[in-house]
Design a protein around this motif. Structure first.
Motif, PDB file in Angstrom:
ATOM      1  N   GLU A  54     -60.315  68.090 -54.700  1.00 44.22           N
ATOM      2  CA  GLU A  54     -58.873  67.928 -54.518  1.00 44.22           C
ATOM      3  C   GLU A  54     -58.545  67.653 -53.053  1.00 44.22           C
ATOM      4  O   GLU A  54     -59.319  67.983 -52.158  1.00 44.22           O
ATOM      5  N   THR A  55     -57.345  67.088 -52.813  1.00 44.08           N
ATOM      6  CA  THR A  55     -56.859  66.911 -51.452  1.00 44.08           C
ATOM      7  C   THR A  55     -55.344  66.911 -51.441  1.00 44.08           C
ATOM      8  O   THR A  55     -54.710  66.437 -52.396  1.00 44.08           O
ATOM      9  N   ALA A  56     -54.762  67.481 -50.402  1.00 45.47           N
ATOM     10  CA  ALA A  56     -53.307  67.460 -50.226  1.00 45.47           C
ATOM     11  C   ALA A  56     -52.863  66.329 -49.303  1.00 45.47           C
ATOM     12  O   ALA A  56     -51.675  66.151 -49.068  1.00 45.47           O
ATOM     13  N   TRP A  57     -53.822  65.555 -48.779  1.00 46.06           N
ATOM     14  CA  TRP A  57     -53.534  64.526 -47.779  1.00 46.06           C
ATOM     15  C   TRP A  57     -53.286  63.173 -48.437  1.00 46.06           C
ATOM     16  O   TRP A  57     -54.116  62.689 -49.205  1.00 46.06           O
ATOM     17  N   LYS A  58     -52.168  62.547 -48.084  1.00 41.33           N
ATOM     18  CA  LYS A  58     -51.852  61.213 -48.576  1.00 41.33           C
ATOM     19  C   LYS A  58     -52.008  60.167 -47.477  1.00 41.33           C
ATOM     20  O   LYS A  58     -51.514  59.038 -47.594  1.00 41.33           O
ATOM     21  N   VAL A  59     -52.677  60.543 -46.404  1.00 44.27           N
ATOM     22  CA  VAL A  59     -53.089  59.629 -45.336  1.00 44.27           C
ATOM     23  C   VAL A  59     -54.595  59.813 -45.157  1.00 44.27           C
ATOM     24  O   VAL A  59     -55.160  60.823 -45.598  1.00 44.27           O
ATOM     25  N   PRO A  60     -55.295  58.863 -44.521  1.00 43.13           N
ATOM     26  CA  PRO A  60     -56.729  59.049 -44.277  1.00 43.13           C
ATOM     27  C   PRO A  60     -56.985  60.329 -43.490  1.00 43.13           C
ATOM     28  O   PRO A  60     -56.322  60.602 -42.480  1.00 43.13           O
ATOM     29  N   TRP A  61     -57.956  61.112 -43.957  1.00 43.50           N
ATOM     30  CA  TRP A  61     -58.223  62.440 -43.378  1.00 43.50           C
ATOM     31  C   TRP A  61     -59.724  62.629 -43.229  1.00 43.50           C
ATOM     32  O   TRP A  61     -60.496  62.294 -44.132  1.00 43.50           O
ATOM     33  N   ILE A  62     -60.147  63.128 -42.084  1.00 42.11           N
ATOM     34  CA  ILE A  62     -61.565  63.331 -41.787  1.00 42.11           C
ATOM     35  C   ILE A  62     -61.784  64.766 -41.335  1.00 42.11           C
ATOM     36  O   ILE A  62     -61.074  65.267 -40.450  1.00 42.11           O
ATOM     37  N   HIS A  63     -62.773  65.426 -41.927  1.00 40.96           N
ATOM     38  CA  HIS A  63     -63.132  66.792 -41.544  1.00 40.96           C
ATOM     39  C   HIS A  63     -64.230  66.760 -40.492  1.00 40.96           C
ATOM     40  O   HIS A  63     -65.301  66.192 -40.711  1.00 40.96           O
ATOM     41  N   SER A  64     -63.963  67.382 -39.351  1.00 44.54           N
ATOM     42  CA  SER A  64     -64.970  67.492 -38.294  1.00 44.54           C
ATOM     43  C   SER A  64     -65.565  68.897 -38.300  1.00 44.54           C
ATOM     44  O   SER A  64     -65.144  69.769 -39.056  1.00 44.54           O
ATOM     45  N   LEU A  65     -66.524  69.126 -37.430  1.00 48.78           N
ATOM     46  CA  LEU A  65     -67.014  70.471 -37.194  1.00 48.78           C
ATOM     47  C   LEU A  65     -65.940  71.292 -36.486  1.00 48.78           C
ATOM     48  O   LEU A  65     -64.945  70.757 -35.989  1.00 48.78           O
ATOM     49  N   PHE A  66     -66.163  72.593 -36.418  1.00 53.23           N
ATOM     50  CA  PHE A  66     -65.203  73.483 -35.768  1.00 53.23           C
ATOM     51  C   PHE A  66     -64.948  73.050 -34.322  1.00 53.23           C
ATOM     52  O   PHE A  66     -63.824  73.090 -33.827  1.00 53.23           O
ATOM     53  N   GLU A  67     -66.004  72.589 -33.645  1.00 49.25           N
ATOM     54  CA  GLU A  67     -65.932  72.410 -32.196  1.00 49.25           C
ATOM     55  C   GLU A  67     -65.657  70.991 -31.721  1.00 49.25           C
ATOM     56  O   GLU A  67     -65.376  70.784 -30.533  1.00 49.25           O
ATOM     57  N   ASN A  68     -65.712  69.967 -32.601  1.00 50.94           N
ATOM     58  CA  ASN A  68     -65.755  68.611 -32.062  1.00 50.94           C
ATOM     59  C   ASN A  68     -64.675  67.670 -32.579  1.00 50.94           C
ATOM     60  O   ASN A  68     -64.849  66.455 -32.571  1.00 50.94           O
ATOM     61  N   ALA A  69     -63.532  68.191 -33.015  1.00 49.22           N
ATOM     62  CA  ALA A  69     -62.486  67.324 -33.556  1.00 49.22           C
ATOM     63  C   ALA A  69     -62.014  66.294 -32.537  1.00 49.22           C
ATOM     64  O   ALA A  69     -61.796  65.120 -32.877  1.00 49.22           O
ATOM     65  N   ALA A  70     -61.861  66.701 -31.293  1.00 48.49           N
ATOM     66  CA  ALA A  70     -61.389  65.764 -30.261  1.00 48.49           C
ATOM     67  C   ALA A  70     -62.410  64.667 -30.006  1.00 48.49           C
ATOM     68  O   ALA A  70     -62.041  63.514 -29.737  1.00 48.49           O
ATOM     69  N   ALA A  71     -63.697  65.002 -30.082  1.00 40.22           N
ATOM     70  CA  ALA A  71     -64.745  63.990 -29.902  1.00 40.22           C
ATOM     71  C   ALA A  71     -64.758  63.007 -31.069  1.00 40.22           C
ATOM     72  O   ALA A  71     -64.907  61.793 -30.873  1.00 40.22           O
ATOM     73  N   VAL A  72     -64.614  63.512 -32.294  1.00 39.19           N
ATOM     74  CA  VAL A  72     -64.560  62.648 -33.467  1.00 39.19           C
ATOM     75  C   VAL A  72     -63.352  61.708 -33.373  1.00 39.19           C
ATOM     76  O   VAL A  72     -63.450  60.497 -33.619  1.00 39.19           O
ATOM     77  N   ALA A  73     -62.210  62.260 -32.991  1.00 36.26           N
ATOM     78  CA  ALA A  73     -61.000  61.443 -32.834  1.00 36.26           C
ATOM     79  C   ALA A  73     -61.186  60.389 -31.751  1.00 36.26           C
ATOM     80  O   ALA A  73     -60.706  59.251 -31.892  1.00 36.26           O
ATOM     81  N   SER A  74     -61.892  60.742 -30.683  1.00 38.54           N
ATOM     82  CA  SER A  74     -62.159  59.782 -29.611  1.00 38.54           C
ATOM     83  C   SER A  74     -62.970  58.601 -30.127  1.00 38.54           C
ATOM     84  O   SER A  74     -62.700  57.438 -29.796  1.00 38.54           O
ATOM     85  N   GLY A  75     -63.972  58.896 -30.955  1.00 42.00           N
ATOM     86  CA  GLY A  75     -64.792  57.837 -31.528  1.00 42.00           C
ATOM     87  C   GLY A  75     -63.999  56.942 -32.469  1.00 42.00           C
ATOM     88  O   GLY A  75     -64.173  55.709 -32.469  1.00 42.00           O
ATOM     89  N   ILE A  76     -63.141  57.552 -33.273  1.00 50.05           N
ATOM     90  CA  ILE A  76     -62.301  56.767 -34.186  1.00 50.05           C
ATOM     91  C   ILE A  76     -61.376  55.850 -33.388  1.00 50.05           C
ATOM     92  O   ILE A  76     -61.222  54.658 -33.696  1.00 50.05           O
TER      93      ILE A  76
END
Length: 293
Positions: A54-76
């Motif tokens: 299931e998902t509550a998100w109606k926009v593209p959504w990506i799960h990162s690790l606890f520590e690296n969301a900003a790094a993942v977002a930087s790559g995107i």
């Protein structure tokens, strides 16, 4: 101007009744608009919005690790730029993933000034894993790792000032908001995602389960935080304070007394000394941001 009538956060998720994070995220997506990609680190939000399949998100959504969301977002963001695409990149993470575990990656993203907006829903502890203290936990709050008792009054550390830290990185737009003031929150999100560069918003998101109040009181508790001066809604542009919400302040005990995490300040007897210390924090906020009417 985004269409704020559009709902990109679906109902039927598994958050607690009265969850501040869920309320805040619904408003965040209204402010951000539809042309957005969301990154979320591990935490309450990830758990209650995406139980497979299931998902509550109606926009593209990506799960990162606890520590690296900003790094993942930087790559995107870098990939989108290379492809000539215009989607906005938005991180939505809790205070644990933001002010503690993810601080290294967050600092790096802001140093490089990636065109992302990072939003912290601040419920002031690690709620998903057992209400442990975080760097955003307020002074004297009782948590499972800073328990109040005969030898302790709870958390003895000041709340980490992440907005100031990221403003010092040169962020063009830094703001704080509260779910109790939805128009202000959505306007700030819209401003942040449309400001080029790395922008940051920290949203006060009361947690009925972790703080100890009834779920129908979430908005009221959030307003008391503002009205006592223990949370200040403000925005900074290029490191300079532009405006802060002014209030006719109430005594801090009106906010503290409605939460179980502060009940040790009132039972078995009222602790005037500790309450005075917290009042001093509110008074210092008022002096710093000029919020008194």
């Amino acid at each position: 101007m985004v269409d704020k009538s559009i709902e990109n956060f679906e109902c039927g998720h598994r958050a607690c009744g009265g969850c501040g994070a869920a309320t805040a995220v619904r408003m965040i997506l209204k402010g951000a608009g539809e042309d957005v990609i969301v990154v979320s680190p591990t935490g309450c939000l990830e758990v209650f919005t995406t139980p497979y399949p299931e998902t509550a998100w109606k926009v593209p959504w990506i799960h990162s690790l606890f520590e690296n969301a900003a790094a993942v977002a930087s790559g995107i963001e870098a990939s989108l730029k290379r492809q000539g695409r215009s989607e906005k990149v938005l991180v939505i993470g809790g205070d644990g993933a933001t002010v503690d575990i993810g601080m290294l990656c967050l600092s790096g993203a802001f140093e490089r000034n990636h065109d992302i907006t990072y939003i912290c829903y601040d419920n002031e502890a690690y709620m998903n894993t057992g209400i442990q203290r975080s760097g955003a936990t307020p002074f004297d709050a009782s948590t499972s790792t800073s328990p109040a008792g005969s030898c302790s009054m709870g958390n003895k550390h000041a709340k980490k000032d992440v907005p100031a830290i990221l403003a010092a990185h040169g962020s063009p737009y830094v703001a704080t908001a509260s779910l109790s003031y939805p128009t202000d929150l959505m306007k700030k999100v819209e401003t942040a995602v449309n400001t080029p560069g790395a922008t940051y918003i920290q949203i006060h998101a009361p947690c009925c389960t972790g703080w100890g109040f009834e779920g129908d009181q979430t908005v009221a508790v959030g307003k008391l935080a503002i009205e006592t001066g223990l949370w200040v809604n403000y925005e900074m542009v290029d490191g300079v304070l532009r405006k802060a919400k002014k209030v006719k302040r109430k005594p801090v005990e009106e906010y503290l007394s409605v939460q179980k995490r502060f009940r040790h300040l009132f039972k078995p007897k009222r602790n005037e000394e500790e309450i005075a210390k917290i009042q001093a924090i509110a008074d210092a906020n008022a002096a710093k941001f000029g919020i008194d009417i």
